[in-house]
Scaffold this active site. Structure first.
Site, PDB file in Angstrom:
ATOM      1  N   GLN A   1       7.673 -22.045  -4.798  1.00 21.28           N
ATOM      2  CA  GLN A   1       7.575 -20.598  -4.910  1.00 21.28           C
ATOM      3  C   GLN A   1       7.484 -19.943  -3.543  1.00 21.28           C
ATOM      4  O   GLN A   1       6.802 -20.443  -2.655  1.00 21.28           O
ATOM      5  CB  GLN A   1       6.335 -20.246  -5.733  1.00 21.28           C
ATOM      6  CG  GLN A   1       6.165 -18.771  -5.973  1.00 21.28           C
ATOM      7  CD  GLN A   1       5.103 -18.474  -7.018  1.00 21.28           C
ATOM      8  OE1 GLN A   1       5.040 -19.127  -8.040  1.00 21.28           O
ATOM      9  NE2 GLN A   1       4.270 -17.487  -6.746  1.00 21.28           N
TER      10      GLN A   1
ATOM     11  N   ARG B   1       5.863 -25.298 -17.358  1.00 17.84           N
ATOM     12  CA  ARG B   1       4.849 -25.003 -16.334  1.00 17.84           C
ATOM     13  C   ARG B   1       4.875 -23.515 -15.976  1.00 17.84           C
ATOM     14  O   ARG B   1       3.843 -22.869 -15.824  1.00 17.84           O
ATOM     15  CB  ARG B   1       5.113 -25.865 -15.095  1.00 17.84           C
ATOM     16  CG  ARG B   1       4.072 -25.765 -13.975  1.00 17.84           C
ATOM     17  CD  ARG B   1       4.471 -26.739 -12.870  1.00 17.84           C
ATOM     18  NE  ARG B   1       3.495 -26.816 -11.776  1.00 17.84           N
ATOM     19  CZ  ARG B   1       3.532 -26.091 -10.674  1.00 17.84           C
ATOM     20  NH1 ARG B   1       4.485 -25.168 -10.527  1.00 17.84           N
ATOM     21  NH2 ARG B   1       2.636 -26.262  -9.715  1.00 17.84           N
TER      22      ARG B   1
ATOM     23  N   HIS C   1      -3.003 -22.985  -7.842  1.00 14.07           N
ATOM     24  CA  HIS C   1      -3.845 -24.038  -7.252  1.00 14.07           C
ATOM     25  C   HIS C   1      -5.302 -23.597  -7.110  1.00 14.07           C
ATOM     26  O   HIS C   1      -5.941 -23.823  -6.089  1.00 14.07           O
ATOM     27  CB  HIS C   1      -3.269 -24.498  -5.901  1.00 14.07           C
ATOM     28  CG  HIS C   1      -1.865 -24.988  -6.009  1.00 14.07           C
ATOM     29  ND1 HIS C   1      -1.536 -26.173  -6.624  1.00 14.07           N
ATOM     30  CD2 HIS C   1      -0.690 -24.429  -5.623  1.00 14.07           C
ATOM     31  CE1 HIS C   1      -0.221 -26.333  -6.607  1.00 14.07           C
ATOM     32  NE2 HIS C   1       0.315 -25.277  -6.010  1.00 14.07           N
TER      33      HIS C   1
ATOM     34  N   GLN D   1      -2.368 -31.257 -10.277  1.00 15.06           N
ATOM     35  CA  GLN D   1      -1.703 -30.471  -9.231  1.00 15.06           C
ATOM     36  C   GLN D   1      -1.745 -28.976  -9.494  1.00 15.06           C
ATOM     37  O   GLN D   1      -1.815 -28.167  -8.576  1.00 15.06           O
ATOM     38  CB  GLN D   1      -0.250 -30.950  -9.089  1.00 15.06           C
ATOM     39  CG  GLN D   1       0.467 -30.404  -7.864  1.00 15.06           C
ATOM     40  CD  GLN D   1       1.696 -29.595  -8.230  1.00 15.06           C
ATOM     41  OE1 GLN D   1       1.650 -28.768  -9.126  1.00 15.06           O
ATOM     42  NE2 GLN D   1       2.790 -29.850  -7.532  1.00 15.06           N
TER      43      GLN D   1
ATOM     44  N   SER E   1       4.254 -27.898  -3.795  1.00  8.90           N
ATOM     45  CA  SER E   1       3.838 -27.287  -5.061  1.00  8.90           C
ATOM     46  C   SER E   1       4.937 -27.477  -6.111  1.00  8.90           C
ATOM     47  O   SER E   1       5.238 -28.607  -6.497  1.00  8.90           O
ATOM     48  CB  SER E   1       3.490 -25.826  -4.846  1.00  8.90           C
ATOM     49  OG  SER E   1       2.917 -25.256  -5.993  1.00  8.90           O
ATOM     50  N   LEU E   2       5.562 -26.405  -6.577  1.00  9.23           N
ATOM     51  CA  LEU E   2       6.646 -26.509  -7.548  1.00  9.23           C
ATOM     52  C   LEU E   2       7.718 -27.496  -7.099  1.00  9.23           C
ATOM     53  O   LEU E   2       8.286 -28.237  -7.906  1.00  9.23           O
ATOM     54  CB  LEU E   2       7.269 -25.119  -7.760  1.00  9.23           C
ATOM     55  CG  LEU E   2       8.583 -25.070  -8.533  1.00  9.23           C
ATOM     56  CD1 LEU E   2       8.385 -25.501  -9.974  1.00  9.23           C
ATOM     57  CD2 LEU E   2       9.182 -23.667  -8.452  1.00  9.23           C
TER      58      LEU E   2
END
Length: 315
Positions: free
Chosen positions: A11, A118, A201, A250, A93-94
């Site tokens: 992202q 997600r 997160h 995560q 992340s993603l």
């Protein structure tokens, strides 16, 4: 070939026009895009190619969209270099889901299914528990953690991303972010609000974990063919059951990106290639690595850019 790590963005890397040249010029890229659209249930190509950026940036849209472009970039690099095998995969992340696909842990279909779900779950949590994220530049992790440890005021705020020695991203609700950001500023930091509406997160999105775990339970995870360095641990993992647990964690855990890069350096990586939109991770690499480093950092998200990357890797 040089010892290479492939990294994928997440992202914040999206832009209108991403992936368009690949999809218009390559039949296999168009087929992968159609697969992503069939799984996600909306026209990813329309959002990617014409926007509007506000709709592309919505969490439920963004996650399958960026992942589709990441996978297309990896697909096209493999077409150029059929025998290429990196030493490591990682994703921010993603972007970690693209790394799971590259390493053979997940199929294309399952990767796209997971990121679509997600995105839905994290948008739900963002609506239920509004928050945001802010980058803190100029303080190290110990200084930021000292501020957080001493903070006893209202709200929720945690370290979401440890991106480099002097760039830490906070995540939380408005009250917590405002208060801790002010304290970081008092210590000489520059604090930048990120254009996100979800406290990624952080505990504010932890409500997605149970439902996401239930989705993952129906999907086959395989042992990686190439090591993946995971956000949660900064280390690799071979056991598919353990990998599922890591990927559930995560969602609400810290991204240990600096640890991942330091591990790559310690393992003797010579080239790092960012595959996917923009150069966010490449910029981080240049801040992490010493100025005189021999490590080559490359990025590609267009056919022409990918040809240049392939030329370097083939030497």
């Amino acid at each position: 070939m040089k010892k290479t790590a492939i990294i994928f963005p997440g992202q914040g890397s999206q832009y209108v026009g991403m992936g368009q040249q690949f999809v218009e010029q390559k039949k296999d890229a168009a087929a992968l895009m159609k697969l992503a659209e069939d799984i996600s249930g909306f026209s990813i190509r329309t959002l990617c190619f014409t926007g509007p950026i506000e709709e592309l940036t919505r969490v439920r849209n963004l996650q399958p969209a960026v992942t589709a472009i990441n996978l297309i970039c990896w697909q096209q690099l493999c077409a150029l270099l059929p025998d290429f095998r990196p030493a490591f995969f990682a994703g921010h992340s993603l972007g970690e889901y693209s790394a799971l696909y590259g390493a053979g842990i997940l199929s294309q279909e399952d990767t796209l299914t997971l990121v679509a779900k997600r995105g839905e779950l994290m948008e739900r949590e963002g609506a239920t528990h509004p928050g945001g994220m802010r980058a803190v530049v100029g303080l190290d992790i110990d200084e930021v953690e000292a501020v957080l440890a001493a903070y006893t005021g209202p709200g929720v705020v945690v370290v979401a991303n440890h991106n480099s020695a002097s760039q830490i991203v906070l995540s939380g609700d408005q009250e917590g972010l405002d208060a801790v950001a002010a304290q970081c500023t008092d210590r000489g930091a520059k604090v930048i609000a990120l254009n996100v509406s979800v406290a990624n997160h952080s505990p504010l999105v932890a409500g997605a974990i149970e439902d996401f775990t239930a989705v993952m339970d129906k999907i086959v995870f395989r042992e990686p063919q190439v090591p993946v360095l995971f956000n949660v641990t900064g280390d690799s993992e071979k056991d598919p059951v353990a990998i599922k647990t890591i990927m559930a964690r995560q969602i609400a855990s810290r991204v240990r990106w600096l640890s991942i890069v330091e591990r790559m350096v310690a393992e003797g990586v010579e080239v790092v290639v960012e595959l996917g939109p923009r150069t966010v991770l490449t910029g981080m690499m240049r801040r992490i690595l010493p100025k005189q480093t021999p490590i080559i950092c490359l990025q590609a998200d267009t056919p022409a850019g990918l040809v240049k990357v392939a030329e370097v890797l083939a030497r």
